[in-house]
Design a protein around this motif. Structure first.
Motif, PDB file in Angstrom:
ATOM      1  N   ALA A 138      -2.911   9.324   1.544  1.00 24.81           N
ATOM      2  CA  ALA A 138      -3.763   8.287   0.364  1.00 24.81           C
ATOM      3  C   ALA A 138      -5.634   8.309   1.590  1.00 24.81           C
ATOM      4  N   VAL A 139      -6.338   8.503   0.389  1.00 23.34           N
ATOM      5  CA  VAL A 139      -7.281   7.310   0.197  1.00 23.34           C
ATOM      6  C   VAL A 139      -7.805   6.709   1.407  1.00 23.34           C
ATOM      7  N   ALA A 140      -8.740   7.168   2.566  1.00 24.26           N
ATOM      8  CA  ALA A 140      -9.167   5.898   3.352  1.00 24.26           C
ATOM      9  C   ALA A 140      -9.713   4.688   2.272  1.00 24.26           C
ATOM     10  N   ALA A 141      -9.054   3.210   2.655  1.00 24.41           N
ATOM     11  CA  ALA A 141      -9.171   2.477   2.247  1.00 24.41           C
ATOM     12  C   ALA A 141      -9.061   0.828   3.030  1.00 24.41           C
ATOM     13  N   PRO A 142      -9.262   0.155   2.654  1.00 26.62           N
ATOM     14  CA  PRO A 142      -9.130  -1.625   3.089  1.00 26.62           C
ATOM     15  C   PRO A 142      -7.568  -2.268   2.486  1.00 26.62           C
ATOM     16  N   LEU A 143      -6.847  -2.621   3.414  1.00 27.07           N
ATOM     17  CA  LEU A 143      -5.766  -3.236   3.678  1.00 27.07           C
ATOM     18  C   LEU A 143      -5.528  -4.150   2.887  1.00 27.07           C
ATOM     19  N   GLN A 144      -4.817  -3.673   2.489  1.00 19.35           N
ATOM     20  CA  GLN A 144      -3.394  -4.709   0.938  1.00 19.35           C
ATOM     21  C   GLN A 144      -3.636  -5.695   1.343  1.00 19.35           C
ATOM     22  N   PRO A 145      -4.400  -7.247   0.364  1.00 20.25           N
ATOM     23  CA  PRO A 145      -4.023  -8.870   0.846  1.00 20.25           C
ATOM     24  C   PRO A 145      -2.098  -8.789   1.935  1.00 20.25           C
TER      25      PRO A 145
END
Length: 351
Positions: free
Chosen positions: A188-195
């Protein structure tokens, strides 16, 4: 907060490099596993002669004592692990004072490479966290990363306590497979956390679950080898060449039991934290979600294993079978439940 793409790229490179280093370490361990048997046996015979020559210095030398056999690991209570079954005297651990054999040198280089791989593995985790400004276990790729990290770290700790270095290849193999799957299909591409994951419980609950899952890999492998060793002892024609290279059953049993004793309370803590988080997020402590259900089954299996060891004295095949079942349920929960079934934990998939 935006993702630092440079740090994310460095994390991916560290992850890939650690896999390559682990594979190289496996090659070195394979050399020791394949060609180190005669050296270990020679060292054990040398140590046995030293113990016999010690005479009255060994309090178990009385002919009436059943522990006088030099092959028994309890020949000298002051030393403890001297026999061929346990084997802290062999070149695998290097405690005999004898010059290391060529196979032993390969084994030591394998350990050094494993440590290097672990450092690169840790760098991948840290850089991933810095790139996303959060804890690096917010999706399946990151969860597999930290689980495998804990498994390798736990194995390196065990190598200082038990003579099982020549089995390292078989512990690294499932880790490398998991890391390959994580770095390809689950990446998974680095990204902020899901809510749904933006909670301090993510730090506590998922960390405990990943740590216990990683440690549970070690007793799972040890119990499988225990069953192979037991099968060979009852039917010598079965697994003859492979079983001859395995430690004694009591060593494998002790490794499985001690690591399970350590991991089980951590796993229990993770399950309880998950229930508290579920109440805060979904308004109930337990809802028989597929993830929760399989985790509860795994908890029951490991609790049965520890209970049977403590009360019924199960130290043989039955205990090993229970431990293998617990390991199988843990792996099932990690992959099948997360990736195939649909439930409230579906966000933990390939984010």
């Amino acid at each position: 907060m935006p993702v630092n793409e440079t740090l994310s790229q460095y994390s991916d490179w560290s992850y890939t490099t650690s896999v390559v280093v682990y594979i190289l370490a496996m090659v070195f361990f394979l050399v020791e596993q394949s060609f180190g048997r005669h050296g270990r046996q020679a060292a054990e015979r040398t140590r046995s002669r030293e113990l016999v020559g010690a005479g009255t210095g060994n309090r178990n030398t009385d002919p009436g004592n059943r522990n006088t056999d030099p092959g028994n690991r309890n020949t000298d209570p002051g030393i403890g692990n001297t026999g061929s079954g346990n084997g802290n005297t062999g070149p695998g651990n290097g405690n005999t004072g004898a010059a290391p054999t060529r196979a032993e040198r390969f084994g030591r280089m394998g350990v050094a490479l494993t440590v290097l791989g672990l450092l690169l593995h840790a760098s991948a985790l840290v850089l991933r966290g810095l790139a996303t400004a959060r804890v690096p276990w917010g999706n399946m790729y990151e969860y597999v990363m930290i689980t495998c990290f804990v498994a390798v770290a736990a194995w390196l700790v065990l190598l200082r306590k038990h003579p099982v270095r020549h089995l390292s290849m078989f512990v690294l193999l499932p880790n490398v497979i998991l890391m390959f799957v994580g770095g390809t299909w689950l990446y998974a591409v680095a990204a902020p956390l899901q809510p749904a994951l933006q909670s301090y419980w993510l730090i506590i609950h998922v960390a405990a679950a990943a740590a216990s899952s990683g440690v549970f890999l070690v007793p799972g492998v040890a119990s499988i080898f225990y069953l192979i060793k037991a099968r060979n002892e009852s039917h010598p024609e079965k697994f003859a060449k492979f079983a001859a290279k395995l430690p004694a059953k009591d060593v494998l049993d002790r490794v499985a039991y001690r690591t399970t004793v350590f991991a089980f309370p951590v796993f229990t803590f993770g399950v309880l934290c998950g229930a508290v988080w579920a109440e805060a997020a979904w308004g109930r402590f337990w809802g028989w979600d597929p993830k929760e259900t399989v985790a509860f089954i795994a908890w029951i299996v490991y609790a049965a294993y520890l209970h049977s060891r403590a009360t019924a004295g199960w130290r043989g095949n039955r205990a090993a079978v229970i431990n293998v079942i617990g390991f199988a349920v843990t792996v099932f929960n990690l992959f099948f439940v997360n990736l195939v079934t649909t439930g409230l934990h579906s966000y933990a998939g390939v984010g």
